[in-house]
Design a protein around this motif. Structure first.
Motif, PDB file in Angstrom:
ATOM      1  N   PHE A 175     -10.247  -2.469  -3.852  1.00  0.00           N
ATOM      2  CA  PHE A 175     -10.714  -3.321  -2.953  1.00  0.00           C
ATOM      3  C   PHE A 175     -11.984  -3.804  -3.066  1.00  0.00           C
ATOM      4  N   ARG A 176     -12.686  -2.868  -3.342  1.00  0.00           N
ATOM      5  CA  ARG A 176     -14.243  -3.333  -3.469  1.00  0.00           C
ATOM      6  C   ARG A 176     -14.377  -4.045  -4.993  1.00  0.00           C
ATOM      7  N   GLU A 177     -13.571  -3.543  -5.954  1.00  0.00           N
ATOM      8  CA  GLU A 177     -13.672  -4.187  -7.315  1.00  0.00           C
ATOM      9  C   GLU A 177     -13.052  -5.822  -6.985  1.00  0.00           C
ATOM     10  N   ARG A 178     -11.911  -5.730  -6.303  1.00  0.00           N
ATOM     11  CA  ARG A 178     -11.494  -7.287  -6.133  1.00  0.00           C
ATOM     12  C   ARG A 178     -12.359  -8.216  -5.271  1.00  0.00           C
ATOM     13  N   ARG A 179     -13.179  -7.410  -4.268  1.00  0.00           N
ATOM     14  CA  ARG A 179     -14.033  -8.202  -3.805  1.00  0.00           C
ATOM     15  C   ARG A 179     -15.163  -8.911  -4.447  1.00  0.00           C
ATOM     16  N   ALA A 180     -15.517  -7.971  -5.407  1.00  0.00           N
ATOM     17  CA  ALA A 180     -16.594  -8.319  -6.177  1.00  0.00           C
ATOM     18  C   ALA A 180     -16.109  -9.462  -7.213  1.00  0.00           C
ATOM     19  N   GLU A 181     -14.808  -9.469  -7.481  1.00  0.00           N
ATOM     20  CA  GLU A 181     -14.492 -10.275  -8.702  1.00  0.00           C
ATOM     21  C   GLU A 181     -14.096 -11.464  -7.828  1.00  0.00           C
ATOM     22  N   GLY A 182     -14.128 -11.713  -6.672  1.00  0.00           N
ATOM     23  CA  GLY A 182     -13.910 -13.071  -5.901  1.00  0.00           C
ATOM     24  C   GLY A 182     -12.377 -13.068  -5.413  1.00  0.00           C
TER      25      GLY A 182
ATOM     26  N   ILE B  82       0.805  -1.142  -0.036  1.00  0.00           N
ATOM     27  CA  ILE B  82       0.057  -0.004  -0.043  1.00  0.00           C
ATOM     28  C   ILE B  82       1.040   1.087  -0.042  1.00  0.00           C
ATOM     29  N   ASN B  83       1.944   1.105   0.858  1.00  0.00           N
ATOM     30  CA  ASN B  83       2.637   2.495   0.624  1.00  0.00           C
ATOM     31  C   ASN B  83       3.504   2.813  -0.505  1.00  0.00           C
TER      32      ASN B  83
ATOM     33  N   GLY C 198     -11.157 -11.168  -2.973  1.00  0.00           N
ATOM     34  CA  GLY C 198     -11.189 -10.955  -1.513  1.00  0.00           C
ATOM     35  C   GLY C 198     -10.484  -9.639  -1.333  1.00  0.00           C
ATOM     36  N   GLY C 199      -9.875  -8.905  -2.436  1.00  0.00           N
ATOM     37  CA  GLY C 199      -9.138  -7.555  -2.197  1.00  0.00           C
ATOM     38  C   GLY C 199      -8.109  -7.864  -1.502  1.00  0.00           C
ATOM     39  N   ARG C 200      -7.153  -9.006  -1.651  1.00  0.00           N
ATOM     40  CA  ARG C 200      -5.983  -9.341  -0.885  1.00  0.00           C
ATOM     41  C   ARG C 200      -4.825  -8.878  -1.547  1.00  0.00           C
ATOM     42  N   ARG C 201      -5.169  -8.557  -2.829  1.00  0.00           N
ATOM     43  CA  ARG C 201      -3.748  -8.051  -3.481  1.00  0.00           C
ATOM     44  C   ARG C 201      -4.045  -6.677  -4.256  1.00  0.00           C
ATOM     45  N   PHE C 202      -3.485  -5.899  -3.463  1.00  0.00           N
ATOM     46  CA  PHE C 202      -3.759  -4.409  -3.745  1.00  0.00           C
ATOM     47  C   PHE C 202      -3.230  -3.972  -5.089  1.00  0.00           C
ATOM     48  N   GLY C 203      -2.146  -4.330  -5.548  1.00  0.00           N
ATOM     49  CA  GLY C 203      -1.668  -3.585  -6.647  1.00  0.00           C
ATOM     50  C   GLY C 203      -1.571  -4.260  -8.003  1.00  0.00           C
ATOM     51  N   ASN C 204      -2.022  -5.225  -8.012  1.00  0.00           N
ATOM     52  CA  ASN C 204      -2.309  -6.364  -9.093  1.00  0.00           C
ATOM     53  C   ASN C 204      -3.462  -6.130  -9.971  1.00  0.00           C
TER      54      ASN C 204
END
Length: 159
Positions: A144-151, A35-36, A153-159
């Protein structure tokens, strides 16, 4: 974007790319570091910092960020203690006063930082900087929300 700015971004991304594997041992630290890294790239790109400006700007901004993190961690710790419900009214009053003092300290630190970067990046970009952290948080939340919606889980912020 100028060639110098592109070169600066390339250097930052390459540095981040090589530094990331060193932090794999601690998943929480890795996520925070990622994140940083994204924050640094976001701010650098939006402020269009030259190499010379970045060299002067980042030590000031990083010192402010460290101070801000310590202050916010202390506020969170106080709030956690109060949320447990075991604190007396007197302790809660003391905590309220401490939180107000910490928030004033945080505002003063931001003011100092802005005054220090003003001669480096100028008034216009200092004004832009004041809103960049919030824009970054919004962008991060959106990802994060987009990744969660994609399934994922929002765990990989930068990819």
């Amino acid at each position: 974007m100028t060639t110098m700015n592109k070169n600066t971004l390339i250097i930052i991304w390459l540095g981040l790319l090589f530094a990331a594997p060193l932090l794999r041992a601690q998943p929480g630290a890795v996520a925070e570091d990622k994140i940083n890294q994204l924050r640094i790239a976001f701010i650098t790109e939006n402020l269009e910092l030259t190499s010379a400006e970045a060299e002067k700007f980042w030590p000031i901004y990083n010192a402010f960020s460290r101070e801000q993190k310590l202050t916010r961690d202390e506020i969170r710790e106080i709030q956690r203690a109060d949320a447990e419900g075991t604190a007396s009214d007197a302790q809660i009053r003391t905590h309220i006063n401490r939180i107000h003092a910490l928030r004033a300290q945080e505002a003063e630190a931001e003011k100092r930082m802005l005054q220090e970067v003003l001669p480096i990046i100028g008034a216009r970009r200092t004004g832009v900087l004041m809103g960049l952290e919030e824009k970054f948080r919004q962008k991060l939340l959106q990802r994060f929300r987009e990744r969660r919606a994609e399934g994922t889980g929002g765990r990989r912020f930068g990819n």
